[in-house]
Write an enzyme that holds these catalytic residues in place. Structure first.
Site, PDB file in Angstrom:
ATOM      1  N   LEU A 235       0.833  -1.200   0.000  1.00 16.14           N
ATOM      2  CA  LEU A 235       0.000   0.000   0.000  1.00 16.14           C
ATOM      3  C   LEU A 235       0.866   1.249   0.000  1.00 16.14           C
ATOM      4  CD1 LEU A 235      -2.725   1.454   0.229  1.00 16.14           C
ATOM      5  CD2 LEU A 235      -2.537   1.237   2.722  1.00 16.14           C
ATOM      6  N   GLN A 243       3.968   8.604  -7.913  1.00 18.61           N
ATOM      7  CA  GLN A 243       5.237   9.324  -7.784  1.00 18.61           C
ATOM      8  C   GLN A 243       6.437   8.372  -7.845  1.00 18.61           C
ATOM      9  OE1 GLN A 243       5.051  11.789  -4.204  1.00 18.61           O
ATOM     10  NE2 GLN A 243       2.901  12.296  -4.611  1.00 18.61           N
ATOM     11  N   GLY A 244       6.185   7.097  -8.157  1.00 21.40           N
ATOM     12  CA  GLY A 244       7.265   6.129  -8.271  1.00 21.40           C
ATOM     13  C   GLY A 244       7.623   5.408  -6.989  1.00 21.40           C
ATOM     14  N   GLU A 269       0.818 -12.863  -3.516  1.00 21.08           N
ATOM     15  CA  GLU A 269      -0.485 -13.401  -3.133  1.00 21.08           C
ATOM     16  C   GLU A 269      -1.606 -12.631  -3.824  1.00 21.08           C
ATOM     17  OE1 GLU A 269      -3.277 -13.595   0.874  1.00 21.08           O
ATOM     18  OE2 GLU A 269      -1.103 -13.574   1.085  1.00 21.08           O
TER      19      GLU A 269
END
Length: 412
Positions: A235, A243-244, A269
């Site tokens: 996340l 923004q990479g 997963e």
């Protein structure tokens, strides 16, 4: 009938979309609380409020979930202009549903220690000044955005790191809003590792940290003496997306695995489409430097040399190495050359036509390709015409995905 319609309209006024009502915020100083630009919203709330993602019983509902940017001290409260009550519908002659207990629904997933007193929350912001990231720093990098240079650091830790257990309990509440089918992990299993991403900045000349995102990895045993790390949750929080940072986090995890001789290969997963796109981008960028992924070898088709090289040097599974091969094969294939593209298309469709796992996304494709009464059939029971339709749809969706990855590679 008219009276019932009027009643339904009155009840509808007390409904709202949870995705719009819940306001999330990472707070660095007091001014952020009133800054609307710092607010971000859930991508999903069905894991809390059901498939309709709606809340009943309030007008103009706002649910505030504020986190201090470093320690994640939490403030949760709600505001509304009106709440449903029986005296407002005394002439309806029906039994009215009660208003949803919004705070109870949310806070049962939040660890103890949060506050509903804004003054207490603002006072707690001072605690962030002495925050230090957990674990060992693996990587740092800078991002140039809006004319400024911003510094970021990635750390690796485990649940035994002092203070991290409680911190992780607060951090993982975000997954309910951003990761579908999310579940809190069993932190008492010591095979979990955690990779944390922070922005490092200064406030009044003092170094400070703000959480940006995180990743959890479970180390599965691989016979006879290896392990197979599986990426579970990834996340990047909305204020930092596009923004990479996801690529930096994933590559840092990869770099950590490259140095560990016990790692056989890396798996994921049930990856979302967004994460699969990220993974393909990072893996393709890495494989493009390998010997057997150069143009001459790509034209010869997918090979065991590719599998071996990708696993030995990059810890990639055979399945992921095959995806990267197809992406790079598309890159070197002139789509205007009908014969070259025909050969590439047939090779990909041959793979798609092989037995494969029927996961949720496979059936979403089937739903678009087939009539409802045909959905109960398995892929193995498809007619030739149905299979051709499905394969063509799958191929076109795959090409769209691959082209997106190649477009990103071309501008990096």
């Amino acid at each position: 009938m008219a009276g019932m319609n009027i009643l339904n309209n009155k009840l509808d006024a007390y409904k709202c979309t949870a995705n719009e009502a819940i306001q999330l915020k990472l707070v660095r100083d007091e001014s952020d609380v009133e800054d609307c630009k710092k607010t971000f919203y859930p991508e999903m709330t069905h894991q809390l409020f059901g498939e309709q993602e709606s809340i009943f019983g309030y007008k103009d509902l706002t649910v505030q979930m504020f986190y201090s940017a470093a320690k994640l001290n939490t403030y949760i409260n709600m505001k509304y202009s009106d709440k449903i009550s029986k005296d407002k519908f005394f002439d309806s002659g029906i039994s009215l549903p009660e208003a949803d207990n919004v705070l109870a629904t949310i806070t049962k997933h939040v660890p103890p220690g949060f506050t509903s007193n804004l003054d207490d929350f603002l006072t707690s912001l001072a605690d962030d000044a002495d925050f230090k990231p957990f674990g060992a720093k693996l990587h740092s990098y800078t991002v140039h955005k809006d004319g400024t240079e911003r510094e970021f650091e990635i750390y690796k830790t485990d649940i035994e790191c002092p203070g991290f257990r409680a911190y992780h309990e607060r951090l993982q509440t975000f997954i309910l809003f951003y990761i579908d089918a999310a579940s809190f992990i069993d932190v008492d299993d010591d095979r979990w590792h955690y990779y944390l991403l922070f922005e490092k900045y200064k406030s009044n000349g003092n170094p400070m940290y703000a959480i940006v995102g995180y990743m959890t990895v479970y180390n599965y045993y691989a016979y006879p003496e290896k392990i197979r790390p599986r990426i579970s949750q990834v996340l990047i929080l909305p204020p930092f997306q596009k923004q990479g940072h996801g690529a930096q986090l994933l590559q840092t995890f990869y770099n950590d695995c490259y140095t560990r001789s016990e790692v056989l290969d890396i798996t994921v997963e049930d990856p979302s489409e967004n994460f699969q796109r990220l993974r393909d981008f990072v893996d393709t960028n890495n494989c493009i430097k390998l010997r057997y992924f150069q143009t001459d070898y790509l034209y010869e088709g997918f090979s065991e040399d590719m599998v071996r090289e990708a696993q030995d040097k990059l810890k990639l599974s055979k399945r992921q190495a095959r995806r990267v091969y197809e992406i790079l094969r598309l890159k070197v294939t002139d789509e205007k050359n009908k014969e070259l593209f025909r050969r590439f298309r047939l090779e990909v469709k041959k793979r798609l036509n092989a037995p494969f796992q029927k996961n949720g996304r496979d059936f979403q494709k089937l739903e678009r390709a087939l009539q409802p009464e045909e959905l109960s059939q398995t892929l193995g029971c498809m007619s030739t015409e149905q299979r051709i339709t499905f394969l063509e749809l799958s191929f076109e969706e795959l090409m769209e995905h691959y082209r997106h990855v190649l477009d990103r590679i071309s501008i990096t």
